[in-house]
Scaffold this motif. Structure first.
Motif, PDB file in Angstrom:
ATOM      1  N   ALA A 412       0.833  -1.013  -0.011  1.00 36.83           N
ATOM      2  CA  ALA A 412      -0.179  -0.199  -0.158  1.00 36.83           C
ATOM      3  C   ALA A 412       0.783   1.158  -0.074  1.00 36.83           C
ATOM      4  CB  ALA A 412      -1.102   0.038   1.329  1.00 36.83           C
ATOM      5  N   MET A 413       1.791   1.115   0.698  1.00 36.01           N
ATOM      6  CA  MET A 413       2.607   2.351   0.840  1.00 36.01           C
ATOM      7  C   MET A 413       3.342   2.546  -0.529  1.00 36.01           C
ATOM      8  SD  MET A 413       4.835   2.343   4.285  1.00 36.01           S
ATOM      9  CE  MET A 413       4.230   2.719   6.010  1.00 36.01           C
ATOM     10  N   ILE A 414       3.932   1.717  -0.804  1.00 36.53           N
ATOM     11  CA  ILE A 414       4.728   1.713  -2.326  1.00 36.53           C
ATOM     12  C   ILE A 414       3.707   1.962  -3.502  1.00 36.53           C
ATOM     13  CG2 ILE A 414       6.100   0.406  -4.072  1.00 36.53           C
ATOM     14  CD1 ILE A 414       7.211  -1.193  -1.664  1.00 36.53           C
ATOM     15  N   SER A 415       2.455   1.561  -3.414  1.00 31.89           N
ATOM     16  CA  SER A 415       1.503   1.955  -4.453  1.00 31.89           C
ATOM     17  C   SER A 415       1.183   3.191  -4.651  1.00 31.89           C
ATOM     18  CB  SER A 415       0.298   0.942  -4.298  1.00 31.89           C
ATOM     19  OG  SER A 415       0.800  -0.391  -4.435  1.00 31.89           O
ATOM     20  N   ALA A 416       1.280   3.913  -3.512  1.00 29.45           N
ATOM     21  CA  ALA A 416       1.122   5.496  -3.364  1.00 29.45           C
ATOM     22  C   ALA A 416       2.039   6.283  -3.768  1.00 29.45           C
ATOM     23  CB  ALA A 416       0.556   5.693  -1.968  1.00 29.45           C
ATOM     24  N   HIS A 417       3.209   5.730  -4.110  1.00 29.67           N
ATOM     25  CA  HIS A 417       4.346   6.541  -4.667  1.00 29.67           C
ATOM     26  C   HIS A 417       4.008   6.915  -6.294  1.00 29.67           C
ATOM     27  CE1 HIS A 417       8.128   7.906  -6.174  1.00 29.67           C
ATOM     28  NE2 HIS A 417       8.738   7.820  -4.954  1.00 29.67           N
ATOM     29  N   PRO A 418       4.262   8.179  -6.302  1.00 27.90           N
ATOM     30  CA  PRO A 418       3.566   8.780  -7.666  1.00 27.90           C
ATOM     31  C   PRO A 418       4.228   8.157  -9.169  1.00 27.90           C
ATOM     32  CG  PRO A 418       4.835  10.379  -6.559  1.00 27.90           C
ATOM     33  CD  PRO A 418       4.707   9.458  -5.628  1.00 27.90           C
ATOM     34  N   GLN A 419       5.479   7.449  -9.002  1.00 26.71           N
ATOM     35  CA  GLN A 419       6.502   7.063 -10.121  1.00 26.71           C
ATOM     36  C   GLN A 419       6.120   5.496  -9.923  1.00 26.71           C
ATOM     37  OE1 GLN A 419       9.959   8.939  -8.655  1.00 26.71           O
ATOM     38  NE2 GLN A 419       9.855  10.304 -10.508  1.00 26.71           N
ATOM     39  N   VAL A 420       5.265   4.983  -9.209  1.00 29.17           N
ATOM     40  CA  VAL A 420       5.144   3.573  -9.359  1.00 29.17           C
ATOM     41  C   VAL A 420       4.058   3.164 -10.203  1.00 29.17           C
ATOM     42  CG1 VAL A 420       4.296   1.539  -7.894  1.00 29.17           C
ATOM     43  CG2 VAL A 420       6.121   2.890  -6.956  1.00 29.17           C
ATOM     44  N   HIS A 421       4.272   2.147 -11.226  1.00 31.46           N
ATOM     45  CA  HIS A 421       3.221   1.897 -12.154  1.00 31.46           C
ATOM     46  C   HIS A 421       2.245   0.746 -11.375  1.00 31.46           C
ATOM     47  CE1 HIS A 421       1.657   0.591 -15.852  1.00 31.46           C
ATOM     48  NE2 HIS A 421       1.891  -0.729 -15.593  1.00 31.46           N
ATOM     49  N   ARG A 422       2.730  -0.014 -10.880  1.00 29.67           N
ATOM     50  CA  ARG A 422       1.885  -0.961 -10.161  1.00 29.67           C
ATOM     51  C   ARG A 422       2.955  -1.939  -9.241  1.00 29.67           C
ATOM     52  NH1 ARG A 422      -1.703  -5.896 -12.121  1.00 29.67           N
ATOM     53  NH2 ARG A 422      -2.162  -6.630 -10.223  1.00 29.67           N
ATOM     54  N   VAL A 423       2.334  -2.482  -8.328  1.00 27.72           N
ATOM     55  CA  VAL A 423       3.015  -3.569  -7.431  1.00 27.72           C
ATOM     56  C   VAL A 423       2.429  -4.901  -7.690  1.00 27.72           C
ATOM     57  CG1 VAL A 423       3.814  -4.345  -4.983  1.00 27.72           C
ATOM     58  CG2 VAL A 423       3.565  -1.853  -5.593  1.00 27.72           C
ATOM     59  N   PHE A 424       2.982  -5.779  -7.899  1.00 28.85           N
ATOM     60  CA  PHE A 424       2.668  -7.220  -8.133  1.00 28.85           C
ATOM     61  C   PHE A 424       2.982  -8.325  -7.066  1.00 28.85           C
ATOM     62  CE2 PHE A 424       2.829  -5.084 -12.174  1.00 28.85           C
ATOM     63  CZ  PHE A 424       1.708  -5.792 -12.900  1.00 28.85           C
ATOM     64  N   ALA A 425       2.090  -8.811  -6.453  1.00 33.25           N
ATOM     65  CA  ALA A 425       2.184  -9.790  -5.426  1.00 33.25           C
ATOM     66  C   ALA A 425       2.866 -11.171  -5.891  1.00 33.25           C
ATOM     67  CB  ALA A 425       0.854 -10.084  -4.566  1.00 33.25           C
ATOM     68  N   ARG A 426       3.543 -11.761  -5.296  1.00 29.85           N
ATOM     69  CA  ARG A 426       4.101 -13.157  -5.968  1.00 29.85           C
ATOM     70  C   ARG A 426       2.911 -14.136  -6.144  1.00 29.85           C
ATOM     71  NH1 ARG A 426       8.388 -15.879  -3.985  1.00 29.85           N
ATOM     72  NH2 ARG A 426       7.637 -17.868  -4.216  1.00 29.85           N
ATOM     73  N   GLU A 427       1.925 -14.218  -5.499  1.00 28.51           N
ATOM     74  CA  GLU A 427       0.899 -15.154  -5.993  1.00 28.51           C
ATOM     75  C   GLU A 427       0.283 -14.785  -7.054  1.00 28.51           C
ATOM     76  OE1 GLU A 427       1.256 -15.186  -1.635  1.00 28.51           O
ATOM     77  OE2 GLU A 427       1.331 -13.326  -3.202  1.00 28.51           O
TER      78      GLU A 427
END
Length: 557
Positions: A412-427
């Motif tokens: 959630a923290m990283i996803s809020a960064h304006p330069q992050v495209h997306r975060v993908f969980a390993r599952e």
């Protein structure tokens, strides 16, 4: 080739090089029906399809020879982890990093019985006291065989030699059973402790010692490079775009960040061909070469300045000289050239050259662990990661019952960064089938899946937006630009095949570096049908003839 000869070769663009003259003689003789006696596999670190296309019209030496063969100008390192170690692991194995196990240059192994769980991709972690920085070079992390390994298994008389500007490049192309393997050490090229050093090694290291204690004058700038000679402010009162490789005494990176690094690597490779009589025995031999200076220069000065142009013109001349040495020995060989990944120019230049969205990393990642600790009441570090993108791991100190909480809060923290495209969980990545079809049509999730190894990959993976350079400051001469993203500027690389008598054609389809190994195997009549590989054989013969083995028809139900 002596370093002083580069200047003459770089400025001789209008003249026919000795290599090109040899090429015409060999081509007139026609292709031999017997398999070639030497495979020469060359990787140019960070040679993107973009910069290759940008300069190809000015090549007259070794690149020009390769361009007269079979050309795939827009090939792909199809996976997401566009770094040196994963990219090199694909070239001669036929496998994506998901199967080679080489998911990055560095990753974290929470089961390592040492204080620091970070490990290096070419490290022997079984050596007592080993760390990701102080390590014994080894191919132990590579989970699959290379072409050279399969050649030696089929015929032990085959010799396999790897020469590279980085240890990880030598290991990933040379494989598990190479006869000789060389990479830069503290005082020149080095090899495994249990190997007997050939005479060529002492000779080249004498050249390295001379280079390390000598001044170098600026290289002359070819006319083709004058349009790129423009100072671009970067860093504190510094600039890039006009450095022509003058330097004072210094070894290691000081040499590698100039064309001289590639001169020394190619000299050693050519000397080993002569000393070991590669390509002149009854069995086919393999010479794997990785040239690192393009990568060092790309990081230090970017990809769109006079520095990169001069480097590529010099490398073109060096490759012409190298091929001429092979020709002079009468060796029947096939050559392939590609790259381990592409690269992105520094944002300061991109912004004034048509890419206003290019930018450097904004703050946020450097405080991630502290913010997580404050939210959870747990002691930092809660996450392990090498940079602001790629694999992130929940630290082994986090109690099992709170691992999911820490991961979800971090995402959630990283996803809020304006330069992050997306975060993908390993599952999510693990549930995705291995991709197929043209790599240019792969989704971001497909690209991540091709890099994902369930035993080594992180708890989640971070993808930054396009054209975000993940270093917050520019350090000209050291680090201003990089690669490693999922985006096509880092994925697209040229793939070129040449042999005497090869019929020229060019095909812009998005073939992959994993296709190189089965294609080379077909040219030397090596059966790899029982090997588990991701790539497929490329038909290099225009017309009815084909080099690829017949594919068995599916059995009837």
């Amino acid at each position: 080739m002596k370093f002083a000869a580069i200047a003459a070769l770089v400025t001789a663009a209008a003249a026919l090089s000795p290599a090109m003259g040899q090429e015409q003689t060999a081509a007139e003789a026609g292709a031999d029906t017997a398999p070639p006696r030497l495979v020469v596999a060359i990787s140019v670190d960070q040679l993107s399809a973009d910069i290759f296309a940008q300069h190809r019209q000015d090549f007259t030496g070794g690149f020009a020879r390769l361009l007269s063969g079979v050309v795939f100008p827009s090939g792909y390192q199809a996976h997401a982890a566009t770094e040196t170690c994963p990219g090199h692991s694909t070239i001669l194995t036929g496998n994506h990093p998901a199967h080679t196990g080489i998911i990055a240059n560095h990753w974290f192994d929470m089961n390592l019985e040492r204080d620091e769980p970070s490990m290096y991709c070419a490290e022997d972690t079984s050596v007592p006291g080993s760390t990701a920085e102080e390590y014994t070079v080894s191919p132990r992390t590579l989970l699959v065989p290379t072409l050279g390994d399969l050649m030696k298994a089929a015929n032990p008389a085959s010799r396999v030699v790897a020469v590279a500007g980085k240890d990880r490049s030598a290991v990933m192309m040379g494989g598990h059973d190479a006869d000789q393997m060389f990479w830069p050490g503290e005082s020149g090229f080095t090899t495994f402790a249990d190997r007997e050093a050939p005479a060529s090694l002492a000779e080249i290291n004498a050249m390295v010692a001379t280079a390390a204690t000598s001044d170098r004058q600026p290289l002359p700038m070819p006319e083709a490079c004058t349009a790129y000679y423009r100072a671009i402010p970067a860093g504190d009162n510094q600039s890039v775009g006009t450095h022509l490789f003058a330097r004072g005494p210094g070894g290691g990176r000081a040499i590698l960040t100039t064309p001289e690094g590639d001169v020394l690597t190619l000299n050693l490779a050519a000397d080993l061909v002569s000393e070991m009589e590669l390509g002149q025995g009854e069995a086919t031999d393999l010479l794997a070469i990785s040239l690192a200076s393009t990568d060092y220069i790309g990081h230090a000065y970017g990809t769109e300045g006079a520095e990169m142009c001069v480097q590529l013109m010099a490398l073109d001349a060096m490759l012409g000289d190298f091929f001429a040495r092979l020709d002079a020995r009468g060796i029947d060989y096939v050559a392939v050239l590609t790259a381990d990944h592409g690269g992105l120019d520094l944002p300061e230049r991109q912004q004034i050259q048509g890419a206003p969205d290019a930018t450097r990393l904004l703050p946020g990642f450097e405080t991630l662990n502290e913010r997580l600790a404050a939210e959870t009441g747990l002691e930092a570090p809660l996450l392990r990661f090498s940079g602001p993108f790629g694999d992130f791991y929940v630290d082994r100190s986090v109690p099992e019952e709170r691992r999911a909480e820490v991961r979800d809060r971090a995402i959630a923290m990283i996803s809020a960064h304006p330069q992050v495209h997306r975060v993908f969980a390993r599952e999510e990545i693990a549930a995705q089938p291995m991709p197929s079809g043209p790599p240019e049509s792969w989704s971001t999730l497909d690209r991540l899946r091709a890099s994902f190894n369930p035993e080594r990959s992180g708890d989640f993976l971070v993808v930054l937006n396009p054209r975000v350079t993940p270093s917050p400051v520019a350090l000209p001469g050291r680090y201003v630009a990089t690669h490693g993203s999922v985006w096509d500027y880092d994925r697209r690389v040229p793939i070129l095949f040449w042999w005497p008598g090869a019929a020229h054609f060019e095909q812009p389809l998005g073939v992959m570096t994993v296709d190189i190994m089965p294609t080379l195997a077909s040219l030397i009549d090596l059966d790899v049908s029982q090997a588990s590989i991701d790539g497929h054989c490329l038909d290099l013969m225009p017309g009815a003839e084909t080099n690829c083995p017949a594919v068995p028809a599916p059995s009837s139900p």
